[in-house]
Design a protein around this motif. Structure first.
Motif, mmCIF file in Angstrom:
data_model
loop_
_atom_site.group_PDB
_atom_site.id
_atom_site.type_symbol
_atom_site.label_atom_id
_atom_site.label_comp_id
_atom_site.label_asym_id
_atom_site.label_seq_id
_atom_site.Cartn_x
_atom_site.Cartn_y
_atom_site.Cartn_z
ATOM 1 N N LEU A 126 0.841 -1.193 0.000
ATOM 2 C CA LEU A 126 0.000 0.000 0.000
ATOM 3 C C LEU A 126 0.876 1.242 0.000
ATOM 4 N N SER A 127 0.388 2.257 -0.653
ATOM 5 C CA SER A 127 1.082 3.537 -0.572
ATOM 6 C C SER A 127 0.773 4.134 0.803
ATOM 7 N N LYS A 151 -6.568 3.303 7.598
ATOM 8 C CA LYS A 151 -6.450 3.527 9.042
ATOM 9 C C LYS A 151 -7.567 4.455 9.523
ATOM 10 N N GLU A 152 -7.835 5.525 8.802
ATOM 11 C CA GLU A 152 -8.873 6.478 9.174
ATOM 12 C C GLU A 152 -10.263 5.842 9.096
ATOM 13 N N LEU A 153 -10.516 5.032 8.063
ATOM 14 C CA LEU A 153 -11.804 4.340 7.948
ATOM 15 C C LEU A 153 -12.021 3.356 9.112
#
Length: 184
Positions: free
Chosen positions: A12-13, A21-23
């Motif tokens: 992953l970029s 992470k935010e989701l």
């Protein structure tokens, strides 16, 4: 308590990682809001909050609005599912805990010695039984400072070093009591 699957997503970029992470963080916060609503409603009304009412309370939540509506609804349905599995509102055998009590709120032990916390519960429906151990422990225990005192899964306190800490006792449906522990 629940079976989980851990998978690694590779390559992953940084941007993709931060988005995931935010989701995940937002989804966790929404689940916590939903569980909190169910719990508070139970304390005030003596019954469980249904999915529809929880949805009405949370549809304007920033966490709900940040997620895709299908994802947010699925989280609320999962909270409903967990609640129903704990003790269904139409369960003919088992009842939830209405009140948690400890026989003492303060314990004093010496370093290396032990004491036992004795907890009891009052059920919502006294004509029904407490949920069996095969589903979950009747009580869970946690020490605020394990360097001062530890507590076993059976409520056995052990003094480690001089000081004070708190032991938290949780019922199967999340009610909490605390006991002050002094180690001499």
């Amino acid at each position: 308590m629940y079976l989980t699957v851990k998978q690694q997503v590779k390559h992953l970029s940084k941007e993709e990682y931060l988005t995931i992470k935010e989701l995940c963080h937002t989804a966790k916060n929404l689940a916590n809001e939903a569980i909190y609503n169910v719990r508070q409603y139970y304390f005030t009304e003596g019954e469980f909050l249904k999915y529809e009412k929880n949805y009405a309370l949370l549809k304007n939540s920033p966490n709900y609005k940040s997620l895709n509506s299908n994802m947010a609804q699925q989280i609320l349905k999962e909270v409903e599912s967990i609640r129903a599995k704990l003790v269904g509102t139409k369960n003919t055998k088992y009842s939830n805990v209405k009140k948690l009590a400890l026989n003492k709120s303060k314990y004093t032990v010496k370093v290396g010695q032990t004491a036992k916390i004795k907890a009891s519960v009052t059920l919502v429906n006294k004509n029904k039984k407490h949920l069996p151990k095969k589903y979950a422990a009747k009580f869970r225990y946690r020490s605020s400072d394990t360097s001062i005192a530890t507590v076993s899964k059976n409520g056995k306190i052990k003094g480690i070093r001089k000081g004070t800490c708190t032991i938290y006792v949780y019922s199967i449906n999340g009610l909490t009591k605390k006991a002050q522990i002094t180690v001499k």
